[in-house]
Design a protein around this motif. Structure first.
Motif, PDB file in Angstrom:
ATOM      1  N   ALA A  20       0.811  -1.229   0.000  1.00 42.11           N
ATOM      2  CA  ALA A  20       0.000   0.000   0.000  1.00 42.11           C
ATOM      3  C   ALA A  20       0.841   1.274   0.000  1.00 42.11           C
ATOM      4  CB  ALA A  20      -0.996   0.024   1.155  1.00 42.11           C
ATOM      5  N   ASP A  21       2.176   1.166   0.055  1.00 43.49           N
ATOM      6  CA  ASP A  21       3.023   2.357  -0.065  1.00 43.49           C
ATOM      7  C   ASP A  21       2.979   2.869  -1.494  1.00 43.49           C
ATOM      8  OD1 ASP A  21       3.803   2.138   2.559  1.00 43.49           O
ATOM      9  OD2 ASP A  21       5.865   1.512   2.125  1.00 43.49           O
ATOM     10  N   GLU A  22       2.990   4.192  -1.650  1.00 47.64           N
ATOM     11  CA  GLU A  22       3.079   4.779  -2.983  1.00 47.64           C
ATOM     12  C   GLU A  22       4.536   5.029  -3.309  1.00 47.64           C
ATOM     13  OE1 GLU A  22       0.534   7.938  -4.152  1.00 47.64           O
ATOM     14  OE2 GLU A  22      -1.179   7.120  -3.071  1.00 47.64           O
ATOM     15  N   VAL A  23       4.948   4.688  -4.529  1.00 49.26           N
ATOM     16  CA  VAL A  23       6.334   4.852  -4.954  1.00 49.26           C
ATOM     17  C   VAL A  23       6.375   5.624  -6.260  1.00 49.26           C
ATOM     18  CG1 VAL A  23       7.138   2.763  -3.797  1.00 49.26           C
ATOM     19  CG2 VAL A  23       6.326   2.616  -6.149  1.00 49.26           C
ATOM     20  N   LYS A  24       7.502   6.267  -6.487  1.00 47.24           N
ATOM     21  CA  LYS A  24       7.740   6.973  -7.742  1.00 47.24           C
ATOM     22  C   LYS A  24       8.683   6.120  -8.581  1.00 47.24           C
ATOM     23  CE  LYS A  24       9.478  10.392  -5.673  1.00 47.24           C
ATOM     24  NZ  LYS A  24       9.767  10.896  -4.425  1.00 47.24           N
ATOM     25  N   ALA A  46       5.677   4.850 -11.451  1.00 43.09           N
ATOM     26  CA  ALA A  46       4.980   5.258 -10.237  1.00 43.09           C
ATOM     27  C   ALA A  46       3.793   4.340  -9.995  1.00 43.09           C
ATOM     28  CB  ALA A  46       4.520   6.703 -10.358  1.00 43.09           C
ATOM     29  N   GLY A  47       3.474   4.128  -8.735  1.00 37.74           N
ATOM     30  CA  GLY A  47       2.324   3.287  -8.424  1.00 37.74           C
ATOM     31  C   GLY A  47       2.229   3.006  -6.942  1.00 37.74           C
ATOM     32  N   ARG A  48       1.339   2.094  -6.625  1.00 35.40           N
ATOM     33  CA  ARG A  48       1.129   1.666  -5.247  1.00 35.40           C
ATOM     34  C   ARG A  48       1.573   0.213  -5.133  1.00 35.40           C
ATOM     35  NH1 ARG A  48      -4.069   3.554  -2.669  1.00 35.40           N
ATOM     36  NH2 ARG A  48      -2.811   5.313  -3.144  1.00 35.40           N
ATOM     37  N   THR A  69       2.994  -3.807  -8.432  1.00 35.25           N
ATOM     38  CA  THR A  69       2.584  -2.425  -8.197  1.00 35.25           C
ATOM     39  C   THR A  69       1.387  -2.134  -9.081  1.00 35.25           C
ATOM     40  OG1 THR A  69       4.084  -1.558  -9.883  1.00 35.25           O
ATOM     41  CG2 THR A  69       4.911  -1.620  -7.625  1.00 35.25           C
ATOM     42  N   GLN A  70       0.542  -1.245  -8.602  1.00 33.80           N
ATOM     43  CA  GLN A  70      -0.633  -0.823  -9.350  1.00 33.80           C
ATOM     44  C   GLN A  70      -0.522   0.667  -9.607  1.00 33.80           C
ATOM     45  OE1 GLN A  70      -3.690  -1.922  -6.629  1.00 33.80           O
ATOM     46  NE2 GLN A  70      -3.618  -4.088  -7.184  1.00 33.80           N
ATOM     47  N   VAL A  72      -1.505   4.461  -9.918  1.00 37.30           N
ATOM     48  CA  VAL A  72      -2.426   5.305  -9.154  1.00 37.30           C
ATOM     49  C   VAL A  72      -2.655   6.585  -9.930  1.00 37.30           C
ATOM     50  CG1 VAL A  72      -1.854   4.395  -6.879  1.00 37.30           C
ATOM     51  CG2 VAL A  72      -0.546   6.275  -7.796  1.00 37.30           C
ATOM     52  N   HIS A  81       1.399  17.309   2.922  1.00 36.99           N
ATOM     53  CA  HIS A  81       2.204  16.446   2.072  1.00 36.99           C
ATOM     54  C   HIS A  81       3.053  17.244   1.099  1.00 36.99           C
ATOM     55  CE1 HIS A  81      -0.885  13.533   3.422  1.00 36.99           C
ATOM     56  NE2 HIS A  81       0.175  12.748   3.484  1.00 36.99           N
TER      57      HIS A  81
END
Length: 138
Positions: A20-24, A46-48, A69-70, A72, A81
């Protein structure tokens, strides 16, 4: 859904993300070790983060799916943020272990030893680093 695959046969050392972490794109997801060398596996887009398929200590083969990854949808960040993102962009993140090595090396530099450098100057001598710098090309 994108699959993050192992680039080589290795052992999982550490996950730097959780489900569930968002990554670039380019973020380090996991560190693998092969032949006493660490390899960073980075996000390709990028995704979750979805599921992590291996735990630290597990052995993986080349091509194994490490995580999913999915994508987003891009959304405007909340005010809090935005400040964090700006601060993170202004200062590059350095791994803690690497920062400790850099700090230990800094203690051996001439700038950290002004008394020793001054004593050498009083005797008309140069530092070893100055001698090496004259011998080597830039």
């Amino acid at each position: 859904m994108a699959e993050i695959r192992a680039p080589l046969q290795a052992q999982v050392v550490q996950w730097l993300v959780a489900p569930a972490d968002e990554v670039k794109a380019g973020d380090v997801l996991v560190i693998l070790e092969a032949m006493k060398m660490e390899h960073e596996v980075r996000a390709t887009s990028a995704g979750r983060v979805g599921e992590l398929f291996f735990a630290p200590g597990d052995l993986v083969n080349e091509g194994d799916v490490l995580a999913s990854t999915q994508a987003v949808a891009a959304s405007a960040p909340a005010a809090g943020h935005a400040v964090q993102a700006t601060a993170a962009a202004a200062t590059p993140s350095v791994r803690a272990d690497l920062q400790r090595v850099v700090a230990r090396h800094a203690l051996t530099e001439d700038a950290a030893r002004p008394e020793a450098v001054a004593r050498r100057r009083e005797r008309g001598q140069r530092t070893a680093r100055e001698n090496v710098a004259d011998l080597c090309d830039a």
